[in-house]
Design an enzyme around this catalytic site. Structure first.
Site, PDB file in Angstrom:
ATOM      1  NE  ARG A  33      -1.842   1.199   3.796  1.00  0.00           N
ATOM      2  CZ  ARG A  33      -2.296   1.125   5.400  1.00  0.00           C
ATOM      3  NH1 ARG A  33      -3.706   1.356   4.945  1.00  0.00           N
ATOM      4  NH2 ARG A  33      -1.657   0.799   5.719  1.00  0.00           N
ATOM      5  CE  LYS A  75      -4.313  -4.342  12.356  1.00  0.00           C
ATOM      6  NZ  LYS A  75      -2.782  -4.382  13.652  1.00  0.00           N
ATOM      7  CB  SER A 128       3.503 -21.292  11.599  1.00  0.00           C
ATOM      8  OG  SER A 128       4.671 -21.327  13.295  1.00  0.00           O
ATOM      9  N   GLY A 130       7.630 -17.218  12.381  1.00  0.00           N
ATOM     10  CA  GLY A 130       7.561 -15.635  12.216  1.00  0.00           C
ATOM     11  C   GLY A 130       8.926 -15.589  11.478  1.00  0.00           C
ATOM     12  CE  LYS A 183       0.376 -19.954  13.116  1.00  0.00           C
ATOM     13  NZ  LYS A 183       0.285 -18.116  11.848  1.00  0.00           N
ATOM     14  CG  HIS A 186       1.108 -23.958  15.050  1.00  0.00           C
ATOM     15  ND1 HIS A 186       1.748 -22.683  15.009  1.00  0.00           N
ATOM     16  CD2 HIS A 186       2.120 -24.823  14.404  1.00  0.00           C
ATOM     17  CE1 HIS A 186       2.315 -22.238  15.320  1.00  0.00           C
ATOM     18  NE2 HIS A 186       3.245 -23.650  14.708  1.00  0.00           N
ATOM     19  CG  ASN A 187      -1.048 -19.480  16.206  1.00  0.00           C
ATOM     20  OD1 ASN A 187      -0.066 -20.637  15.550  1.00  0.00           O
ATOM     21  ND2 ASN A 187      -0.581 -18.022  15.574  1.00  0.00           N
ATOM     22  CD  GLU A 190       3.118 -20.317  18.894  1.00  0.00           C
ATOM     23  OE1 GLU A 190       3.280 -20.561  18.069  1.00  0.00           O
ATOM     24  OE2 GLU A 190       2.855 -18.760  19.215  1.00  0.00           O
ATOM     25  CE  LYS A 261       0.768  -9.450  17.211  1.00  0.00           C
ATOM     26  NZ  LYS A 261       1.383 -10.002  16.049  1.00  0.00           N
ATOM     27  CG  HIS A 453     -32.640 -30.098  31.476  1.00  0.00           C
ATOM     28  ND1 HIS A 453     -33.183 -29.588  30.766  1.00  0.00           N
ATOM     29  CD2 HIS A 453     -32.150 -29.289  32.223  1.00  0.00           C
ATOM     30  CE1 HIS A 453     -33.225 -28.331  31.408  1.00  0.00           C
ATOM     31  NE2 HIS A 453     -32.984 -28.285  32.263  1.00  0.00           N
TER      32      HIS A 453
HETATM   33  P1  NBP Z   1       1.352  -6.587   9.896  1.00  0.00           P
HETATM   34  O1  NBP Z   1       0.369  -7.499  10.172  1.00  0.00           O
HETATM   35  O2  NBP Z   1       1.944  -5.537  10.727  1.00  0.00           O
HETATM   36  O3  NBP Z   1       0.958  -5.411   8.358  1.00  0.00           O
HETATM   37  C1  NBP Z   1       1.217  -4.694   7.938  1.00  0.00           C
HETATM   38  C2  NBP Z   1       1.008  -4.671   6.589  1.00  0.00           C
HETATM   39  O4  NBP Z   1      -0.135  -4.589   6.348  1.00  0.00           O
HETATM   40  C3  NBP Z   1       2.000  -3.118   5.772  1.00  0.00           C
HETATM   41  O5  NBP Z   1       2.204  -3.834   4.153  1.00  0.00           O
HETATM   42  C4  NBP Z   1       1.418  -3.209   5.659  1.00  0.00           C
HETATM   43  O6  NBP Z   1       0.617  -1.858   4.778  1.00  0.00           O
HETATM   44  C5  NBP Z   1      -0.638  -3.204   5.040  1.00  0.00           C
HETATM   45  N1  NBP Z   1      -1.970  -3.004   5.344  1.00  0.00           N
HETATM   46  C6  NBP Z   1      -2.407  -2.562   6.237  1.00  0.00           C
HETATM   47 BR1  NBP Z   1      -2.124  -2.654   8.423  1.00  0.00          BR
HETATM   48  N2  NBP Z   1      -4.193  -1.908   6.323  1.00  0.00           N
HETATM   49  C7  NBP Z   1      -3.584  -2.281   5.127  1.00  0.00           C
HETATM   50  C8  NBP Z   1      -5.105  -1.607   3.968  1.00  0.00           C
HETATM   51  N3  NBP Z   1      -5.736  -1.317   4.418  1.00  0.00           N
HETATM   52  N4  NBP Z   1      -5.095  -1.819   2.673  1.00  0.00           N
HETATM   53  C9  NBP Z   1      -3.511  -2.276   2.438  1.00  0.00           C
HETATM   54  N5  NBP Z   1      -3.125  -2.921   3.378  1.00  0.00           N
HETATM   55  C10 NBP Z   1      -2.828  -2.245   4.392  1.00  0.00           C
HETATM   56  O7  NBP Z   1       2.573  -7.721   9.793  1.00  0.00           O
HETATM   57  P2  NBP Z   1       3.334  -8.638   9.569  1.00  0.00           P
HETATM   58  O8  NBP Z   1       3.950  -8.726  10.749  1.00  0.00           O
HETATM   59  O9  NBP Z   1       4.009  -8.783   8.283  1.00  0.00           O
HETATM   60  O10 NBP Z   1       2.309  -9.853   9.171  1.00  0.00           O
HETATM   61  C11 NBP Z   1       0.931  -9.880   8.515  1.00  0.00           C
HETATM   62  C12 NBP Z   1       0.664 -11.195   8.140  1.00  0.00           C
HETATM   63  O11 NBP Z   1       0.925 -12.167   8.796  1.00  0.00           O
HETATM   64  C13 NBP Z   1      -0.674 -11.047   9.272  1.00  0.00           C
HETATM   65  O12 NBP Z   1      -1.596 -10.815   8.911  1.00  0.00           O
HETATM   66  C14 NBP Z   1       0.192 -11.330  10.558  1.00  0.00           C
HETATM   67  O13 NBP Z   1      -0.767 -12.299  11.264  1.00  0.00           O
HETATM   68  C15 NBP Z   1       0.499 -12.913   9.916  1.00  0.00           C
HETATM   69  N6  NBP Z   1       1.780 -13.281  10.868  1.00  0.00           N
HETATM   70  C16 NBP Z   1       2.650 -12.220  10.844  1.00  0.00           C
HETATM   71  C17 NBP Z   1       4.053 -13.231  11.764  1.00  0.00           C
HETATM   72  C18 NBP Z   1       4.550 -12.864  12.231  1.00  0.00           C
HETATM   73  O14 NBP Z   1       5.315 -13.694  12.754  1.00  0.00           O
HETATM   74  N7  NBP Z   1       4.996 -11.511  12.823  1.00  0.00           N
HETATM   75  C19 NBP Z   1       3.364 -14.749  11.908  1.00  0.00           C
HETATM   76  C20 NBP Z   1       3.021 -15.266  10.966  1.00  0.00           C
HETATM   77  C21 NBP Z   1       1.658 -14.455  10.425  1.00  0.00           C
HETATM   78  P3  NBP Z   1       1.688  -0.375   4.991  1.00  0.00           P
HETATM   79  O15 NBP Z   1       2.609  -0.390   4.484  1.00  0.00           O
HETATM   80  O16 NBP Z   1       1.021   0.383   3.535  1.00  0.00           O
HETATM   81  O17 NBP Z   1       0.742   0.285   6.004  1.00  0.00           O
END
Ligand code: NBP
Length: 477
Positions: A33, A75, A128, A130, A183, A186-187, A190, A261, A453
């Protein structure tokens, strides 16, 4: 250049996943974005492979070879819907959208259905491991159509973690929301694993009297045995870390309020709906929420109870061995509960999950990766209709051997006033399953008394009611 895959959403996860695809030789279209993130990625890591940066959704979609494969890594929740709304009108029949975010399975099922009507494959995918996993090889749990996996599978197999035997940690788990469901569980597992490890630490600290540094050594030793796992390994790292500012153990300067979360909570919520007793996961979620009730904890500090007194050296070492037994037995019960939820979800949504294959793809890349999962895989491979992991001969035997120590640890914890809700819930679950008779019979009597019942009998077919307010004779309902 045409790209074989695209990634939209280039925060920590998306950016590392895109680099992982590129490092494996795929040309990767990039989109975010905020375009600055896209430019940053290319500036910093452009030399790692072939990247095709795009500023607009149109350019991004146009950069992809057909059928298009695009991963969205934004997100979870509304942002995911916003991105789908942006891309869907630009796609054609047969294109594949992979959602790698932590979506709720209900959202994934809805999105899959809507996009299917448009001829687009929507693949809700659990990822999964991270940040590091995304870059070096995560465990990948794709749902969606089997057809989509035919085009996607080989690429995912390349970027996924590899288990010790070389098998990639990815498989098509089942239709529509199955990937995000797996998933989620899994969590949940975890959460339970982390809670049990936390309790083991607290008992070693308060009952055995070991300082964090020595406890780190104990975990390191455990990590060479049957508890060998990523979570045990990082536990030793965290416990041996010393805070630079104060010189104190890091674990003593961190506020003891655990955050979450939501995937653990979802696991328990769905378990309640499916009627699956995942008490270990529930205790873990509750333990995190209790830890955050600062005012309540403050107000309760003066309540009566024993003050733990540390054991002598020889006794402490013996107690530590017992804690290992208790941790291992409790862990088997937690996994049995988690796999029960997998089986129940599979039946509810007709996903036909292969539980052995799921254990196999959790052997590498993900947070709960462990030597132990190879044994779970073997248990299901030996007997796909295994009613519970606890019915597997090997696990049953290990628990049989551990149980005296497991019980002794809980006696010690109770006497010394150290909370061990995860250990206790696991043992109660085990004893309830073993029990010849449960007080559920009394519950049925009470329900029949106050609400008519009805109940069933052990000796005859039929449904019965006792006339509690009258002569207490029994009638057939
Ligand atoms: P975040 O969950 O922090 O999301 C940030 C991303 O979402 C950025 O690219 C941001 O764009 C974009 N975004 C948002 Br916020 N609102 C938006 C919108 N309305 N339209 C378009 N783009 C939008 O990122 P992450 O920690 O990399 O996680 C990504 C996904 O992976 C999540 O669903 C998370 O639950 C999942 N996940 C995370 C982990 C982990 O360890 N972190 C592990 C496994 C799964 P911008 O740059 O323009 O703000």
């Amino acid at each position: 250049t045409t790209a074989q895959i695209g990634v939209s959403g280039l925060a920590v996860m998306g950016r590392n996943l895109a680099r992982n695809f590129a490092r494996n030789g795929y040309a990767v279209a990039l989109h975010n974005r905020t375009p600055a993130r896209t430019r940053e990625l290319v500036a910093e890591f452009g030399q790692e492979g072939t990247f095709v940066p795009a500023e607009s959704a149109e350019d991004f979609v146009a950069a992809l070879e057909r059928p298009r494969r695009l991963v969205i890594m934004v997100k979870a929740g509304d942002p995911t819907d916003a991105v789908i709304r942006e891309f869907a009108p630009l796609l054609d029949t047969g294109d594949v959208i992979i959602d790698g975010g932590n979506a709720h399975l209900a959202d994934t099922r809805r999105r899959e259905q809507e996009l299917r009507a448009q001829g687009i494959h929507f693949v809700g995918t659990g990822i999964s491991g991270g940040e590091e996993g995304a870059l070096h090889g995560p465990s990948i749990m794709p749902g969606g159509s089997a057809e989509s996996y035919a085009s996607l599978g080989p690429m995912l197999e390349k970027i996924a973690a590899k288990a010790a035997d070389g098998a990639p940690c990815v498989t098509h788990v089942g239709a529509d929301g199955a990937g995000h469901f797996v998933k989620m569980v899994h969590n949940g597992i975890e959460y339970a694993d982390m809670q049990l490890i936390g309790e083991a630490y607290q008992l070693l600290r308060d009952v055995a009297g070991y300082p964090p540094k020595e406890i780190a050594g104990i975990f390191r030793a455990w990590n060479t045995g049957r508890l060998d796992s990523y979570l045990i390994e990082i536990t030793a790292e965290v416990l041996s870390h010393v805070d630079a500012a104060t010189g104190r153990p890091f674990v003593d300067v961190v506020a003891d309020r655990a955050e979450q979360k939501g995937t653990g909570r979802w696991t328990v919520q769905l378990a309640l709906e499916l009627g699956v007793p995942v008490s270990g996961i529930a205790e873990a979620v509750f333990a995190r929420s209790l830890s955050g009730h600062t005012a309540l904890r403050e107000a309760s500090r003066g309540l009566a109870g024993p003050t733990p007194r540390a054991l002598g050296d020889a006794e402490a070492a013996r107690f530590a061995d017992r804690v290992e037994q208790a941790l291992y037995a409790s862990k088997i019960v937690s996994y049995a509960q988690g796999f029960h939820e997998l089986a129940a979800g599979s039946a509810e949504y007709d996903w036909r999950l292969d539980l052995g294959a799921i254990a196999a793809i959790w052997r590498g890349g993900c947070i709960i990766r462990a030597a132990f999962l190879d044994r779970i895989r073997a248990a299901y491979d030996n007997r796909p209709d295994l009613p519970s992991l606890l019915s597997d001969d090997e696990f049953a035997e290990e628990i049989a051997e551990a149980q005296d120590d497991w019980r002794a640890v809980l006696v010690g914890a109770t006497e010394q006033g150290v909370p061990a809700p995860g250990f206790a819930a696991a043992l109660a679950h085990y004893d309830a399953l073993r029990a010849e008779r449960l007080p559920a019979a009394l519950t049925q009597g009470q329900r029949d008394f106050f609400g008519a019942h009805t109940y069933r009998r052990t000796d005859r077919e039929g449904t019965f009611h006792t006339l509690w307010g009258g002569d207490r004779s029994e009638v057939e309902a």
